[in-house]
Design a protein around this motif. Structure first.
Motif, short mmCIF file in Angstrom:
data_model
loop_
_atom_site.label_atom_id
_atom_site.label_comp_id
_atom_site.label_asym_id
_atom_site.label_seq_id
_atom_site.Cartn_x
_atom_site.Cartn_y
_atom_site.Cartn_z
N MET A 147 0.75 -1.33 -0.12
CA MET A 147 -0.12 -0.07 -0.11
C MET A 147 0.91 1.09 0.11
N PHE A 148 0.37 2.28 -0.55
CA PHE A 148 1.17 3.54 -0.55
C PHE A 148 0.53 4.66 -0.01
N ILE A 149 1.01 5.51 0.85
CA ILE A 149 0.25 6.61 1.49
C ILE A 149 1.19 7.79 1.29
N PRO A 150 0.92 8.40 0.21
CA PRO A 150 1.67 9.55 -0.16
C PRO A 150 1.52 10.66 0.63
N GLY A 151 2.22 11.81 0.38
CA GLY A 151 2.17 13.02 1.07
C GLY A 151 3.72 13.48 1.81
N CYS A 152 3.87 14.63 1.66
CA CYS A 152 5.32 15.19 2.21
C CYS A 152 5.07 16.11 3.58
N PRO A 153 4.82 15.80 4.91
CA PRO A 153 4.42 14.42 5.09
C PRO A 153 3.07 14.10 4.78
N PRO A 154 2.42 12.84 4.74
CA PRO A 154 1.11 12.55 4.96
C PRO A 154 0.73 13.13 6.23
N SER A 155 -0.59 13.83 6.22
CA SER A 155 -1.12 14.48 7.34
C SER A 155 -1.67 13.24 8.12
N ALA A 156 -1.72 13.71 9.61
CA ALA A 156 -2.23 12.82 10.68
C ALA A 156 -3.51 12.10 10.32
N PRO A 157 -4.69 13.05 9.82
CA PRO A 157 -5.85 12.53 9.68
C PRO A 157 -5.75 11.34 8.31
N ARG A 158 -4.65 11.82 7.47
CA ARG A 158 -4.49 10.59 6.31
C ARG A 158 -3.91 9.47 6.98
N ILE A 159 -3.18 9.54 7.67
CA ILE A 159 -2.22 8.16 8.49
C ILE A 159 -3.56 7.59 9.04
N GLN A 160 -4.23 8.43 9.88
CA GLN A 160 -5.21 7.43 10.67
C GLN A 160 -6.43 6.88 9.83
N ALA A 161 -6.69 7.58 8.82
CA ALA A 161 -7.70 6.93 7.65
C ALA A 161 -7.11 5.68 7.14
N ALA A 162 -5.76 5.79 6.85
CA ALA A 162 -5.15 4.59 6.19
C ALA A 162 -4.90 3.51 6.98
N ILE A 163 -4.55 3.64 8.26
CA ILE A 163 -3.99 2.49 9.35
C ILE A 163 -5.33 2.01 9.97
N GLU A 164 -6.37 2.80 10.26
CA GLU A 164 -7.55 2.56 11.29
C GLU A 164 -7.95 1.24 10.69
N PRO A 165 -8.44 0.88 9.30
CA PRO A 165 -8.86 -0.28 8.93
C PRO A 165 -7.99 -1.38 9.27
N LEU A 166 -6.68 -1.25 8.79
CA LEU A 166 -5.69 -2.22 9.14
C LEU A 166 -5.59 -2.68 10.39
N LEU A 167 -5.78 -1.97 11.38
CA LEU A 167 -5.76 -2.24 12.91
C LEU A 167 -6.93 -3.36 13.30
N LYS A 168 -8.04 -3.41 12.47
CA LYS A 168 -9.04 -4.07 12.59
C LYS A 168 -9.26 -5.24 11.66
N GLY A 169 -8.04 -5.42 10.64
CA GLY A 169 -8.10 -6.47 9.95
C GLY A 169 -8.81 -6.15 8.54
N GLU A 170 -9.14 -4.85 8.21
CA GLU A 170 -9.95 -4.41 7.04
C GLU A 170 -8.85 -3.63 6.25
N THR A 171 -9.29 -3.50 4.75
CA THR A 171 -8.55 -2.77 3.90
C THR A 171 -9.20 -1.24 3.56
N PRO A 172 -7.94 -0.68 3.93
CA PRO A 172 -8.51 0.95 3.61
C PRO A 172 -8.79 1.12 2.07
N LYS A 173 -9.61 2.31 2.04
CA LYS A 173 -9.63 2.72 0.65
C LYS A 173 -8.97 4.12 0.33
N MET A 174 -7.81 3.81 -0.25
CA MET A 174 -6.93 4.94 -0.90
C MET A 174 -7.57 5.39 -2.18
N GLU A 175 -8.48 6.39 -1.77
CA GLU A 175 -9.17 7.21 -3.02
C GLU A 175 -9.41 8.62 -2.66
#
Ligand code: SF4
Length: 183
Positions: A147-175
């Motif tokens: 998975m790719f999380i772009p951004g320089c740096p990625p914002s904290a909300p983007r990081i949260q939206a990307a990893i929150e599903p993963l913590l629960k075993g779900e796949t995030p939507k990078m859209e």
């Protein structure tokens, strides 16, 4: 609650800004701690050896020297889900600016000899100073990335939206712009 996932982060050739943004998750880090054990991270624990059977790892930075290369190969072997974390990991970004100067010896010569004001000398100490690779590469040119999380740096909300599903075993939507805009 189901068993916690094993979460790691590593820092290759980057400025640590992506890790600082991770720390900007602030109190939501307590939420992370409910679902994940941090098993390796420059900002999250003090273990020196990357462990086996890591579930998710965020990789900050590009691949610029032999130490980066060796750590990344080990991490790939020991990690189920690897994330390119920030523009330096995704595109090589700032660290790759040195590629314009040519190969490693040209970069070292320019930086440490031609521009060295006081006792110009090349940095060389086997086992201590990692050798530069001939060119800087984005992480996916060296290992497979999940998975790719772009951004320089990625914002904290983007990081949260990307990893929150993963913590629960779900796949995030990078859209959408909020999740995939660079810079
Ligand atoms: S993507 Fe930006 S913030 Fe992250 S390591 Fe690279 S330069 Fe630093």
């Amino acid at each position: 609650m189901s068993e916690k996932i094993k979460l790691a982060t590593i820092w290759l050739a980057g400025c640590s800004g992506c890790h600082m943004s991770f720390l900007d998750l602030d109190e939501w880090l307590f939420e992370v701690a409910k679902f994940a054990d941090i098993v390796y991270s420059p900002v999250g624990c003090d273990l020196k050896e990357y462990p086996e059977n890591v579930d998710v790892c965020l990789v900050e930075g590009a691949v610029a020297n032999e130490e980066n290369w060796e750590l990344l190969l080990k991490v790939r072997k020991r990690t189920k889900f690897l994330i390119s974390f920030g523009d330096c990991a995704v595109t090589a970004n700032v660290p790759a600016m040195r590629n314009m100067l040519g190969k490693a010896d040209q970069v070292l010569k320019r930086s440490y000899l031609e521009l060295g004001d006081v006792t110009p000398q090349l940095p060389h100490f086997p086992g201590i100073v990692p050798e530069l690779l001939e060119r800087v590469s984005p992480v996916h040119e060296v290992v497979q990335i999940d998975m790719f999380i772009p951004g320089c740096p990625p914002s904290a909300p983007r990081i949260q939206a990307a990893i929150e599903p993963l913590l629960k075993g779900e796949t995030p939507k990078m859209e959408g712009r909020d999740m995939i805009k660079f810079g």
